[in-house]
Design an enzyme around this catalytic site. Sequence first.
Site, PDB file in Angstrom:
ATOM      1  N   ILE A  19       4.775  -1.292  -8.534  1.00  0.00           N
ATOM      2  CA  ILE A  19       6.126  -1.199  -9.120  1.00  0.00           C
ATOM      3  C   ILE A  19       6.730  -2.598  -9.245  1.00  0.00           C
ATOM      4  O   ILE A  19       7.273  -2.961 -10.298  1.00  0.00           O
ATOM      5  CB  ILE A  19       7.020  -0.266  -8.272  1.00  0.00           C
ATOM      6  CG1 ILE A  19       6.485   1.177  -8.353  1.00  0.00           C
ATOM      7  CG2 ILE A  19       8.476  -0.333  -8.744  1.00  0.00           C
ATOM      8  CD1 ILE A  19       7.214   2.180  -7.459  1.00  0.00           C
ATOM      9  N   ASP A  64       7.738 -13.377   3.788  1.00  0.00           N
ATOM     10  CA  ASP A  64       8.020 -12.188   4.588  1.00  0.00           C
ATOM     11  C   ASP A  64       9.534 -12.040   4.582  1.00  0.00           C
ATOM     12  O   ASP A  64      10.244 -12.881   5.148  1.00  0.00           O
ATOM     13  CB  ASP A  64       7.483 -12.386   6.015  1.00  0.00           C
ATOM     14  CG  ASP A  64       7.812 -11.204   6.921  1.00  0.00           C
ATOM     15  OD1 ASP A  64       8.550 -10.300   6.476  1.00  0.00           O
ATOM     16  OD2 ASP A  64       7.324 -11.201   8.066  1.00  0.00           O
ATOM     17  N   ASN A  90      12.755  -4.613  -3.754  1.00  0.00           N
ATOM     18  CA  ASN A  90      11.734  -3.603  -4.066  1.00  0.00           C
ATOM     19  C   ASN A  90      10.770  -3.354  -2.914  1.00  0.00           C
ATOM     20  O   ASN A  90      10.001  -2.395  -2.969  1.00  0.00           O
ATOM     21  CB  ASN A  90      10.984  -4.055  -5.332  1.00  0.00           C
ATOM     22  CG  ASN A  90       9.734  -3.246  -5.591  1.00  0.00           C
ATOM     23  OD1 ASN A  90       9.826  -2.061  -5.930  1.00  0.00           O
ATOM     24  ND2 ASN A  90       8.567  -3.849  -5.403  1.00  0.00           N
ATOM     25  N   TYR A 153      11.614   6.316   6.934  1.00  0.00           N
ATOM     26  CA  TYR A 153      11.699   5.738   5.583  1.00  0.00           C
ATOM     27  C   TYR A 153      12.880   6.347   4.827  1.00  0.00           C
ATOM     28  O   TYR A 153      13.684   5.643   4.209  1.00  0.00           O
ATOM     29  CB  TYR A 153      10.373   6.032   4.872  1.00  0.00           C
ATOM     30  CG  TYR A 153      10.313   5.793   3.389  1.00  0.00           C
ATOM     31  CD1 TYR A 153      10.122   4.512   2.877  1.00  0.00           C
ATOM     32  CD2 TYR A 153      10.390   6.860   2.485  1.00  0.00           C
ATOM     33  CE1 TYR A 153      10.028   4.304   1.502  1.00  0.00           C
ATOM     34  CE2 TYR A 153      10.302   6.656   1.119  1.00  0.00           C
ATOM     35  CZ  TYR A 153      10.120   5.374   0.627  1.00  0.00           C
ATOM     36  OH  TYR A 153      10.025   5.174  -0.727  1.00  0.00           O
ATOM     37  N   LYS A 157      16.221   4.625   3.406  1.00  0.00           N
ATOM     38  CA  LYS A 157      16.534   4.606   1.963  1.00  0.00           C
ATOM     39  C   LYS A 157      17.934   5.168   1.711  1.00  0.00           C
ATOM     40  O   LYS A 157      18.656   4.696   0.835  1.00  0.00           O
ATOM     41  CB  LYS A 157      15.479   5.390   1.173  1.00  0.00           C
ATOM     42  CG  LYS A 157      14.107   4.714   1.114  1.00  0.00           C
ATOM     43  CD  LYS A 157      14.109   3.444   0.278  1.00  0.00           C
ATOM     44  CE  LYS A 157      12.696   2.975  -0.042  1.00  0.00           C
ATOM     45  NZ  LYS A 157      12.670   1.726  -0.812  1.00  0.00           N
TER      46      LYS A 157
HETATM   47  N1  LIG Z   1       5.226   4.789  -5.121  1.00  0.00           N
HETATM   48  C1  LIG Z   1       6.119   5.751  -5.052  1.00  0.00           C
HETATM   49  O1  LIG Z   1       5.811   6.944  -5.243  1.00  0.00           O
HETATM   50  C2  LIG Z   1       7.562   5.427  -4.740  1.00  0.00           C
HETATM   51  C3  LIG Z   1       8.497   6.470  -4.785  1.00  0.00           C
HETATM   52  C4  LIG Z   1       9.829   6.189  -4.488  1.00  0.00           C
HETATM   53  C5  LIG Z   1      10.211   4.908  -4.173  1.00  0.00           C
HETATM   54  N2  LIG Z   1       9.271   3.920  -4.139  1.00  0.00           N
HETATM   55  C6  LIG Z   1       9.731   2.590  -3.758  1.00  0.00           C
HETATM   56  O2  LIG Z   1       9.338   1.627  -4.714  1.00  0.00           O
HETATM   57  C7  LIG Z   1       9.100   0.378  -4.081  1.00  0.00           C
HETATM   58  C8  LIG Z   1       7.712  -0.152  -4.426  1.00  0.00           C
HETATM   59  O3  LIG Z   1       6.757   0.836  -4.128  1.00  0.00           O
HETATM   60  P1  LIG Z   1       5.181   0.649  -4.354  1.00  0.00           P
HETATM   61  O4  LIG Z   1       4.626   2.023  -4.470  1.00  0.00           O
HETATM   62  O5  LIG Z   1       4.903  -0.347  -5.448  1.00  0.00           O
HETATM   63  O6  LIG Z   1       4.796   0.052  -2.928  1.00  0.00           O
HETATM   64  P2  LIG Z   1       3.594  -0.914  -2.470  1.00  0.00           P
HETATM   65  O7  LIG Z   1       3.358  -0.623  -1.035  1.00  0.00           O
HETATM   66  O8  LIG Z   1       2.440  -0.768  -3.411  1.00  0.00           O
HETATM   67  O9  LIG Z   1       4.220  -2.350  -2.649  1.00  0.00           O
HETATM   68  C9  LIG Z   1       5.098  -2.902  -1.717  1.00  0.00           C
HETATM   69  C10 LIG Z   1       4.819  -4.387  -1.623  1.00  0.00           C
HETATM   70  O10 LIG Z   1       5.689  -4.923  -0.623  1.00  0.00           O
HETATM   71  C11 LIG Z   1       4.976  -5.921   0.101  1.00  0.00           C
HETATM   72  N3  LIG Z   1       5.583  -6.113   1.416  1.00  0.00           N
HETATM   73  C12 LIG Z   1       5.507  -5.306   2.498  1.00  0.00           C
HETATM   74  N4  LIG Z   1       6.172  -5.853   3.529  1.00  0.00           N
HETATM   75  C13 LIG Z   1       6.701  -7.025   3.084  1.00  0.00           C
HETATM   76  C14 LIG Z   1       7.487  -8.049   3.682  1.00  0.00           C
HETATM   77  N5  LIG Z   1       7.889  -7.967   4.966  1.00  0.00           N
HETATM   78  N6  LIG Z   1       7.857  -9.113   2.940  1.00  0.00           N
HETATM   79  C15 LIG Z   1       7.461  -9.207   1.650  1.00  0.00           C
HETATM   80  N7  LIG Z   1       6.692  -8.286   1.032  1.00  0.00           N
HETATM   81  C16 LIG Z   1       6.322  -7.202   1.743  1.00  0.00           C
HETATM   82  C17 LIG Z   1       3.563  -5.365   0.196  1.00  0.00           C
HETATM   83  O11 LIG Z   1       2.623  -6.405   0.466  1.00  0.00           O
HETATM   84  C18 LIG Z   1       3.382  -4.713  -1.175  1.00  0.00           C
HETATM   85  O12 LIG Z   1       2.785  -5.592  -2.104  1.00  0.00           O
HETATM   86  C19 LIG Z   1       9.304   0.630  -2.579  1.00  0.00           C
HETATM   87  O13 LIG Z   1      10.595   0.282  -2.195  1.00  0.00           O
HETATM   88  C20 LIG Z   1       9.117   2.118  -2.458  1.00  0.00           C
HETATM   89  O14 LIG Z   1       9.785   2.669  -1.338  1.00  0.00           O
HETATM   90  C21 LIG Z   1       7.976   4.139  -4.416  1.00  0.00           C
END
Ligand SMILES: NC(=O)c1ccc[n+]([C@@H]2O[C@H](COP(=O)([O-])OP(=O)(O)OC[C@H]3O[C@@H](n4cnc5c(N)ncnc54)[C@H](O)[C@@H]3O)[C@@H](O)[C@H]2O)c1
Length: 263
Positions: A19, A64, A90, A153, A157
């Site tokens: 995302i 981080d 994000n 989580y 949120k």
């Molecule tokens: N995928 C879904 O179905 C979904 C649904 C609702 C909401 N979301 C939200 O969308 C957003 C992105 O989701 P995604 O599916 O791409 O997640 P993902 O886990 O694929 O990506 C998250 C990224 O955050 C990075 N990350 C983790 N901890 C970190 C830190 N301390 N500092 C910097 N970077 C860090 C990870 O390395 C990863 O690349 C999130 O907030 C998630 O909660 C996702």
Amino acid sequence: MSKQSTQQTAIVTGAGGDIGRAICIELAKDGFAVLALDIAKAPNDETIRLVHEAGGTGEALICDILDANDRAKMVEAGRELGAISLLVNNVGAITAESLQQATVENFEQDFKINQLGAFACFKAIEKDLIENKGVLTNIASVNGLGVFGHPGYSAAKASLLHFTRLVAVEYGKFGIRANAIAPGTVRTQAWDERAKKNPQVFEDAKRWYPLQRVADPVDIAKVVSFISSPAAAAISGVCLPVDCGLTAGQAELAGTFAQSEDY
Ligand SMILES: NC(=O)c1ccc[n+]([C@@H]2O[C@H](COP(=O)([O-])OP(=O)(O)OC[C@H]3O[C@@H](n4cnc5c(N)ncnc54)[C@H](O)[C@@H]3O)[C@@H](O)[C@H]2O)c1
């Protein structure tokens, strides 16, 4: 500011995820210089490679979001690229699947990564956003609106949604807009573990979505682009579900309640 520039910088956290990557590419197409932040180097570098391939400008930074020194580097790098005028919080991660699995430790972990990190990034660039009449866009989840599993989580949120409103109300006088987006299921690598347990997980999920599909990362990115743009200049303090209709209701249940096959 270390650089006099009219270039607008968008900072996107968690930019190595699917995302975050789609958001970076979309914002770069909108003309932002994108500062892509992630704790993981390789996927974040790939995001910036794709930003450049799409004709955009930007840089990848290992960061981080929970580390104060890293956040200071984020501010420095963002100012080097231009005027920091957009933060997209994000980063997100999940721990326990249920309250019965939850512990004090993993609940705290969920709050740190999903809520405190977003607040800390906002505080780090607060002055820049005031100076540039900037925008805050938080990526929340339908889990912050109803119960869909992963309690720590979800509670974090929900807190992120309220944080969004807090910013909208207190910082509106500075011209800052703050909004949240609540995705439903999005087909990303974050689902890999669950897809290993059940390869049909997305097919199973579709049943509950009025549009009978789950979202793709680009569906989220396009809404981030809109809500962060001047086209949304009068929108602040909202949570916009991007959930293929999930939070509107479930057709199957409506059919049961109405005893009608029209649903
Ligand atoms: N995928 C879904 O179905 C979904 C649904 C609702 C909401 N979301 C939200 O969308 C957003 C992105 O989701 P995604 O599916 O791409 O997640 P993902 O886990 O694929 O990506 C998250 C990224 O955050 C990075 N990350 C983790 N901890 C970190 C830190 N301390 N500092 C910097 N970077 C860090 C990870 O390395 C990863 O690349 C999130 O907030 C998630 O909660 C996702």
